[in-house]
Design an enzyme around this catalytic site. Structure first.
Site, PDB file in Angstrom:
ATOM      1  N   ASP A 148       1.526   2.546   3.541  1.00 36.84           N
ATOM      2  CA  ASP A 148       0.670   3.728   3.399  1.00 36.84           C
ATOM      3  C   ASP A 148       1.512   4.998   3.470  1.00 36.84           C
ATOM      4  O   ASP A 148       1.037   6.033   3.945  1.00 36.84           O
ATOM      5  CB  ASP A 148      -0.442   3.752   4.459  1.00 36.84           C
ATOM      6  CG  ASP A 148      -1.556   4.729   4.102  1.00 36.84           C
ATOM      7  OD1 ASP A 148      -1.579   5.204   2.950  1.00 36.84           O
ATOM      8  OD2 ASP A 148      -2.385   5.025   4.977  1.00 36.84           O
ATOM      9  N   LYS A 207      -9.241  -0.649  -5.781  1.00 34.72           N
ATOM     10  CA  LYS A 207      -9.246   0.027  -4.488  1.00 34.72           C
ATOM     11  C   LYS A 207     -10.619   0.603  -4.181  1.00 34.72           C
ATOM     12  O   LYS A 207     -11.170   1.346  -4.986  1.00 34.72           O
ATOM     13  CB  LYS A 207      -8.204   1.150  -4.528  1.00 34.72           C
ATOM     14  CG  LYS A 207      -8.238   2.074  -3.332  1.00 34.72           C
ATOM     15  CD  LYS A 207      -7.632   1.437  -2.113  1.00 34.72           C
ATOM     16  CE  LYS A 207      -7.885   2.294  -0.891  1.00 34.72           C
ATOM     17  NZ  LYS A 207      -6.790   2.330   0.039  1.00 34.72           N
ATOM     18  N   HIS A 255       1.526   5.379  -1.656  1.00 35.80           N
ATOM     19  CA  HIS A 255       1.141   6.560  -2.443  1.00 35.80           C
ATOM     20  C   HIS A 255       2.392   7.163  -3.070  1.00 35.80           C
ATOM     21  O   HIS A 255       3.299   7.593  -2.347  1.00 35.80           O
ATOM     22  CB  HIS A 255       0.478   7.611  -1.550  1.00 35.80           C
ATOM     23  CG  HIS A 255      -0.787   7.124  -0.917  1.00 35.80           C
ATOM     24  ND1 HIS A 255      -2.026   7.280  -1.493  1.00 35.80           N
ATOM     25  CD2 HIS A 255      -0.998   6.447   0.237  1.00 35.80           C
ATOM     26  CE1 HIS A 255      -2.947   6.731  -0.719  1.00 35.80           C
ATOM     27  NE2 HIS A 255      -2.354   6.213   0.340  1.00 35.80           N
ATOM     28  N   ALA A 265      -4.110  14.550   5.761  1.00 35.14           N
ATOM     29  CA  ALA A 265      -3.782  13.284   6.425  1.00 35.14           C
ATOM     30  C   ALA A 265      -2.730  12.557   5.603  1.00 35.14           C
ATOM     31  O   ALA A 265      -2.837  12.475   4.384  1.00 35.14           O
ATOM     32  CB  ALA A 265      -5.034  12.423   6.530  1.00 35.14           C
ATOM     33  N   HIS A 269       0.874  -1.191   0.000  1.00 32.57           N
ATOM     34  CA  HIS A 269       0.000   0.000   0.000  1.00 32.57           C
ATOM     35  C   HIS A 269       0.903   1.231   0.000  1.00 32.57           C
ATOM     36  O   HIS A 269       1.500   1.576   1.014  1.00 32.57           O
ATOM     37  CB  HIS A 269      -0.902   0.014   1.244  1.00 32.57           C
ATOM     38  CG  HIS A 269      -1.828   1.195   1.300  1.00 32.57           C
ATOM     39  ND1 HIS A 269      -3.178   1.066   1.535  1.00 32.57           N
ATOM     40  CD2 HIS A 269      -1.621   2.524   1.162  1.00 32.57           C
ATOM     41  CE1 HIS A 269      -3.743   2.258   1.533  1.00 32.57           C
ATOM     42  NE2 HIS A 269      -2.800   3.168   1.320  1.00 32.57           N
ATOM     43  N   HIS A 329      -4.360  -0.948   6.001  1.00 31.44           N
ATOM     44  CA  HIS A 329      -3.920  -0.131   7.147  1.00 31.44           C
ATOM     45  C   HIS A 329      -4.835  -0.287   8.356  1.00 31.44           C
ATOM     46  O   HIS A 329      -5.431   0.661   8.840  1.00 31.44           O
ATOM     47  CB  HIS A 329      -3.752   1.349   6.775  1.00 31.44           C
ATOM     48  CG  HIS A 329      -4.824   1.948   5.892  1.00 31.44           C
ATOM     49  ND1 HIS A 329      -6.154   1.836   6.151  1.00 31.44           N
ATOM     50  CD2 HIS A 329      -4.731   2.677   4.757  1.00 31.44           C
ATOM     51  CE1 HIS A 329      -6.834   2.470   5.220  1.00 31.44           C
ATOM     52  NE2 HIS A 329      -5.987   2.988   4.352  1.00 31.44           N
ATOM     53  N   HIS A 375     -10.329   0.593   1.952  1.00 28.80           N
ATOM     54  CA  HIS A 375     -10.142   1.591   3.013  1.00 28.80           C
ATOM     55  C   HIS A 375     -11.321   1.428   3.961  1.00 28.80           C
ATOM     56  O   HIS A 375     -12.433   1.862   3.661  1.00 28.80           O
ATOM     57  CB  HIS A 375     -10.085   3.009   2.432  1.00 28.80           C
ATOM     58  CG  HIS A 375      -9.825   4.049   3.478  1.00 28.80           C
ATOM     59  ND1 HIS A 375      -8.631   4.738   3.567  1.00 28.80           N
ATOM     60  CD2 HIS A 375     -10.579   4.479   4.517  1.00 28.80           C
ATOM     61  CE1 HIS A 375      -8.679   5.555   4.620  1.00 28.80           C
ATOM     62  NE2 HIS A 375      -9.853   5.426   5.201  1.00 28.80           N
TER      63      HIS A 375
END
Ligand code: NCD
Ligand code: ZN
Length: 350
Positions: free
Chosen positions: A252, A104, A20, A268, A18, A179, A141
């Protein structure tokens, strides 16, 4: 040998399930931080606009590969952002042609750039049925977005209100609860053996909500799902170091430039890519389970995804406290690196 006597540890090259990476200047700055240690990563699709179609995922993968510095090896595993108008045939083609590895699911409004996410789960039913048929995992999520639900309860409520009914309707769907931050989620995964796994981030193994809120507010520890109380952190550590095949690393790592973190309504996301493996080694060593780090970071993830574990290795060596930058520079501004709050002694030789 007991963990306290170990000074080197060689493990298969880890993967990040996971991640970004963003796009443009940010992508160019953060990609080497992951590619230095990790062989593959599941790439989150929450760009603006999101990566929804096979064509968009393919183009994004090309941009990632173009941003990879010469001499580095890295395989981005692409995901499609599920919307209420996602076409099941496009998803099937993306999976069968090796363009996308997973889909996702963001409940609409749950987190950064999730406005196009799902409101009515019946509208995505045909996509989920197709995915179950072809064996394509859904990365979830897991937070409800109802403003009446306390933010610290949103994961536990999601399990009861959304995930349980969804898995009942589509039992053959492979689901990754991403997560996870609560003992409730750990227990749910442990008790439900079929087609279910969970990723755990680096930072949720290290911080609890006191780190964010006690003694002054710490925006660099703010992420979603928000860190919970200490008992939950302890449950996450137990799951991670247990070697249980259903738990694996998804950092994450979510970079935002400092001006976007340090404002009245800050973003966040915690940027852990540069020091993740050193942080994890400290956590596993403290738990007396250093040798289970390989299962968590390198073996359990590929196993769930039906992919081979890496044939390459990395070596972690214990030494003087690691020096790493507090920030990395991007052409858009600095990004603060996660501060675990303790010295890191494990150096990665990739
Ligand atoms: C992520 C981001 O910044 O894109 N933020 C975060 O706090 N984890 C979004 C997400 O994964 O929820
Ligand atoms: Zn994320």
């Amino acid at each position: 040998m007991p963990d306290k006597d170990l000074t080197t540890l060689t493990i298969r090259r880890p993967d990040d399930w996971h991640l970004h990476l963003r796009d443009g200047n940010m992508l160019r700055a953060v990609l080497p931080e992951t590619a230095r240690h990790f062989g593959r990563a599941i790439i989150m699709p929450n760009l603006v606009p999101p990566v929804v179609t096979a064509e968009q995922a393919s183009a994004y993968r090309d941009r990632i590969m173009a941003a990879l510095p010469d001499g580095m090896q890295f395989e981005p595993l692409m995901t499609l952002y599920l919307t209420e108008t996602t076409d099941p045939d496009d998803v099937r083609a993306a999976f069968e042609n090796g363009i996308a590895t997973a889909v996702k699911l963001y409940p609409a409004g749950a987190t950064t750039n999730s406005a196009s996410g799902v409101r009515d789960f019946e509208k995505v039913r045909s996509v989920l049925d197709t995915m179950a048929e072809i064996g394509m995992p859904l990365c979830v999520h897991g937070e409800v977005t109802d403003s009446n639900i306390d933010i610290f309860d949103r994961e536990a409520v999601f399990i009861d209100k959304i995930l349980k009914p969804l898995r009942k309707k589509v039992p053959d769907l492979k689901v990754v609860m991403e997560h996870v931050t609560t003992e409730d989620a750990v227990d749910y995964v442990r008790d439900n053996h079929k087609n279910l796994a969970a990723t755990i981030t680096t930072h949720h193994l290290i911080i609890n909500r006191n780190h964010i809120l006690a003694g002054g507010i710490k925006p660099h520890y703010y992420c979603l799902p928000v860190a919970k109380r200490e008992a939950h952190r302890v449950a996450l550590v137990q799951a991670a170091v247990s070697g249980d095949k259903r738990f694996f690393l998804g950092t994450d790592s979510a970079p935002h430039i400092d001006p976007n973190k340090l404002q009245t309504c800050g973003c966040a996301g915690i940027f852990t890519a540069p020091n993740t493996m050193s942080c994890l080694a400290e956590v596993f060593e403290a738990a007396g389970e250093l040798k289970k780090l390989e299962a968590f970071a390198s073996l359990n993830g590929p196993r769930f995804y039906g992919l081979p574990a890496s044939e390459q290795t990395i070596t972690l060596r214990k030494g003087d406290p690691l020096k790493y930058p507090t920030h990395i520079a991007t052409e858009d501004g600095p990004v603060t690196v996660f501060d675990p709050g303790f010295d890191l002694h494990w150096h990665v030789e990739a």
